[in-house]
Motif scaffolding. Structure first.
Motif, mmCIF file in Angstrom:
data_model
loop_
_atom_site.group_PDB
_atom_site.id
_atom_site.type_symbol
_atom_site.label_atom_id
_atom_site.label_comp_id
_atom_site.label_asym_id
_atom_site.label_seq_id
_atom_site.Cartn_x
_atom_site.Cartn_y
_atom_site.Cartn_z
ATOM 1 N N LYS A 133 0.661 -1.136 0.017
ATOM 2 C CA LYS A 133 -0.084 -0.040 0.076
ATOM 3 C C LYS A 133 0.833 1.339 0.111
ATOM 4 C CE LYS A 133 -4.107 -1.988 2.198
ATOM 5 N NZ LYS A 133 -3.666 -3.359 2.013
ATOM 6 N N ALA A 134 0.343 2.324 -0.617
ATOM 7 C CA ALA A 134 0.920 3.793 -0.605
ATOM 8 C C ALA A 134 0.008 4.620 -0.134
ATOM 9 C CB ALA A 134 1.491 4.189 -1.971
ATOM 10 N N LEU A 135 0.344 5.876 0.336
ATOM 11 C CA LEU A 135 -0.469 6.984 0.950
ATOM 12 C C LEU A 135 -0.335 8.129 -0.016
ATOM 13 C CD1 LEU A 135 -2.614 7.539 3.271
ATOM 14 C CD2 LEU A 135 -0.671 8.618 4.336
ATOM 15 N N TRP A 136 -1.527 8.788 -0.582
ATOM 16 C CA TRP A 136 -1.311 9.985 -1.451
ATOM 17 C C TRP A 136 -2.401 10.927 -0.905
ATOM 18 C CZ3 TRP A 136 -4.889 11.998 -4.909
ATOM 19 C CH2 TRP A 136 -4.467 12.889 -5.723
ATOM 20 N N SER A 137 -2.158 11.962 -0.952
ATOM 21 C CA SER A 137 -3.112 13.374 -0.582
ATOM 22 C C SER A 137 -3.545 13.870 -1.966
ATOM 23 C CB SER A 137 -2.572 14.376 0.388
ATOM 24 O OG SER A 137 -1.301 15.026 -0.147
ATOM 25 N N ILE A 138 -4.630 14.690 -1.713
ATOM 26 C CA ILE A 138 -5.285 15.403 -3.034
ATOM 27 C C ILE A 138 -4.130 16.501 -3.341
ATOM 28 C CG2 ILE A 138 -7.048 17.158 -3.438
ATOM 29 C CD1 ILE A 138 -9.107 15.093 -2.696
ATOM 30 N N ASP A 139 -3.478 17.216 -2.242
ATOM 31 C CA ASP A 139 -2.636 18.226 -2.551
ATOM 32 C C ASP A 139 -1.120 17.737 -3.073
ATOM 33 O OD1 ASP A 139 -1.836 17.552 -0.225
ATOM 34 O OD2 ASP A 139 -2.311 19.074 0.837
ATOM 35 N N SER A 140 -1.004 16.383 -3.095
ATOM 36 C CA SER A 140 0.314 15.931 -3.561
ATOM 37 C C SER A 140 1.417 15.958 -2.349
ATOM 38 C CB SER A 140 0.635 16.103 -4.825
ATOM 39 O OG SER A 140 -0.229 15.791 -5.781
ATOM 40 N N VAL A 141 1.032 16.620 -1.158
ATOM 41 C CA VAL A 141 2.078 16.906 -0.164
ATOM 42 C C VAL A 141 2.332 15.550 0.200
ATOM 43 C CG1 VAL A 141 2.658 17.775 1.838
ATOM 44 C CG2 VAL A 141 1.428 19.076 0.315
ATOM 45 N N ILE A 142 1.636 14.594 0.586
ATOM 46 C CA ILE A 142 1.986 13.460 1.052
ATOM 47 C C ILE A 142 1.893 12.267 -0.220
ATOM 48 C CG2 ILE A 142 1.294 11.311 2.408
ATOM 49 C CD1 ILE A 142 0.041 13.216 4.376
ATOM 50 N N LYS A 143 2.982 11.536 -0.537
ATOM 51 C CA LYS A 143 2.842 10.663 -1.617
ATOM 52 C C LYS A 143 4.068 9.735 -1.315
ATOM 53 C CE LYS A 143 2.160 10.807 -6.624
ATOM 54 N NZ LYS A 143 2.205 11.757 -7.737
ATOM 55 N N THR A 144 3.803 8.681 -0.787
ATOM 56 C CA THR A 144 4.590 7.477 -0.308
ATOM 57 C C THR A 144 4.926 6.441 -1.233
ATOM 58 O OG1 THR A 144 3.300 5.954 0.630
ATOM 59 C CG2 THR A 144 4.029 7.590 1.970
ATOM 60 N N GLY A 145 5.987 5.459 -1.523
ATOM 61 C CA GLY A 145 6.071 4.503 -2.240
ATOM 62 C C GLY A 145 5.048 3.185 -1.803
ATOM 63 N N LEU A 146 4.915 2.245 -2.622
ATOM 64 C CA LEU A 146 4.292 1.014 -2.449
ATOM 65 C C LEU A 146 5.056 0.233 -1.334
ATOM 66 C CD1 LEU A 146 2.801 0.363 -5.880
ATOM 67 C CD2 LEU A 146 1.568 0.350 -3.417
ATOM 68 N N GLU A 147 5.370 0.504 -0.093
ATOM 69 C CA GLU A 147 6.241 -0.259 0.827
ATOM 70 C C GLU A 147 5.692 -0.503 1.768
ATOM 71 O OE1 GLU A 147 9.115 2.684 2.219
ATOM 72 O OE2 GLU A 147 8.176 3.899 0.751
ATOM 73 N N TYR A 148 4.159 -0.399 2.130
ATOM 74 C CA TYR A 148 3.723 -0.768 3.474
ATOM 75 C C TYR A 148 2.754 -1.813 3.290
ATOM 76 C CZ TYR A 148 5.918 3.873 4.473
ATOM 77 O OH TYR A 148 6.709 4.739 4.569
ATOM 78 N N ARG A 149 2.552 -2.512 4.395
ATOM 79 C CA ARG A 149 1.535 -3.698 4.513
ATOM 80 C C ARG A 149 0.322 -3.115 4.799
ATOM 81 N NH1 ARG A 149 3.674 -8.939 3.328
ATOM 82 N NH2 ARG A 149 5.409 -8.497 1.988
ATOM 83 N N SER A 150 0.219 -2.057 5.747
ATOM 84 C CA SER A 150 -0.889 -1.623 6.120
ATOM 85 C C SER A 150 -0.912 0.043 6.278
ATOM 86 C CB SER A 150 -1.612 -2.280 7.078
ATOM 87 O OG SER A 150 -0.952 -1.891 8.299
ATOM 88 N N ILE A 151 -1.810 0.705 6.066
ATOM 89 C CA ILE A 151 -1.657 2.361 6.452
ATOM 90 C C ILE A 151 -2.898 2.588 7.165
ATOM 91 C CG2 ILE A 151 -1.695 4.505 5.400
ATOM 92 C CD1 ILE A 151 0.146 3.301 3.000
ATOM 93 N N THR A 152 -3.001 3.438 8.117
ATOM 94 C CA THR A 152 -4.100 3.980 8.680
ATOM 95 C C THR A 152 -3.719 5.261 8.912
ATOM 96 O OG1 THR A 152 -4.430 1.794 10.037
ATOM 97 C CG2 THR A 152 -5.514 3.884 11.083
ATOM 98 N N ALA A 153 -4.773 6.293 8.593
ATOM 99 C CA ALA A 153 -4.566 7.454 8.690
ATOM 100 C C ALA A 153 -5.373 8.175 9.443
ATOM 101 C CB ALA A 153 -4.424 8.262 7.205
ATOM 102 N N TYR A 154 -4.658 8.955 10.489
ATOM 103 C CA TYR A 154 -5.414 9.736 11.685
ATOM 104 C C TYR A 154 -6.020 11.070 11.059
ATOM 105 C CZ TYR A 154 -7.603 11.914 15.752
ATOM 106 O OH TYR A 154 -8.428 12.431 16.745
ATOM 107 N N SER A 155 -5.027 11.545 10.311
ATOM 108 C CA SER A 155 -5.208 12.961 9.861
ATOM 109 C C SER A 155 -3.984 13.045 8.885
ATOM 110 C CB SER A 155 -4.881 14.151 10.699
ATOM 111 O OG SER A 155 -3.847 14.315 11.242
ATOM 112 N N LYS A 156 -3.765 14.251 8.142
ATOM 113 C CA LYS A 156 -2.778 14.314 7.077
ATOM 114 C C LYS A 156 -1.434 14.661 7.815
ATOM 115 C CE LYS A 156 -4.010 17.557 4.129
ATOM 116 N NZ LYS A 156 -3.959 18.381 3.000
#
Length: 203
Positions: free
Chosen positions: A73-96
């Motif tokens: 999994k990877a994480l991405w934000s609409i404003d593109s500030v957050i943009k990780t690679g596909l390196e995580y098995r799980s992602i839980t976002a509380y906020s940006k």
């Protein structure tokens, strides 16, 4: 003009330059397209989970996506500030700014607007992230303190071997296996002399 379009899943309104985003599924994967037709995320992901801005947790955040490809999994934000690679098995976002990027650990990672911080890490309380009046228990150099999430400042210095929620205004402090009590400003209310957690009392 997207080849192999199957369905438009959801239209996402964004405050960024009055842009609307459309989440589109194709027969080759999933992708996110800007409403104008410009592709924002390449169609290489098997699933895209949108964390809506109008939910309770995300009401002050303007859109986060969890992108999946197989088990990664990877994480991405609409404003593109957050943009990780596909390196995580799980992602839980509380906020940006507070995200759990899980290789198998039990901590949340902080994001300062430019990069994810190695430390401090936010500690889970009873397997969940506890935010109390904008404060959370955080670890730095294997010691725990109370962190203000607004500016990532330690209100209670990270000097304890353990720190656990006791009430909205107090926390159990743990040193050498003994319990005490501190308030949310770090004032010691009860020294570390007790072998068990203190019951809730009015301070």
């Amino acid at each position: 003009n997207f080849v192999g379009l199957v369905e438009i899943c959801v239209r996402i309104s964004s405050d960024l330059e009055n842009t609307d985003f459309v989440y589109v599924k194709s027969d080759s994967g999933s992708c996110v397209l800007a409403y104008s037709g410009e592709m924002v995320v390449e169609p290489i992901y098997s699933a895209i989970k949108y964390l809506p801005a109008n939910s309770t947790i995300y009401q002050k955040e303007k859109g986060l996506f969890i992108l999946s490809q197989g088990r990664n999994k990877a994480l991405w934000s609409i404003d593109s500030v957050i943009k990780t690679g596909l390196e995580y098995r799980s992602i839980t976002a509380y906020s940006k700014s507070v995200v759990k990027l899980d290789y198998g650990g039990g901590y949340y990672t902080l994001f300062n607007g430019k990069e994810f911080l190695e430390e401090p890490l936010l500690l889970l309380q009873n397997e969940r992230l506890l935010i109390n009046k904008g404060l959370a228990v955080a670890m730095r150099y294997n010691r725990y303190g109370l962190l203000r999430l607004k500016d990532f400042t330690f209100i209670v210095p990270p000097k304890y071997q353990g720190l656990k929620y006791h009430s909205d205004s107090t926390y159990h402090s743990i040193q050498n296996g003994l319990y005490g009590l501190v308030d949310t400003m770090g004032k010691v209310l009860v020294p570390n002399i007790y072998e068990r957690e203190l019951k809730k009392v009015r301070i």
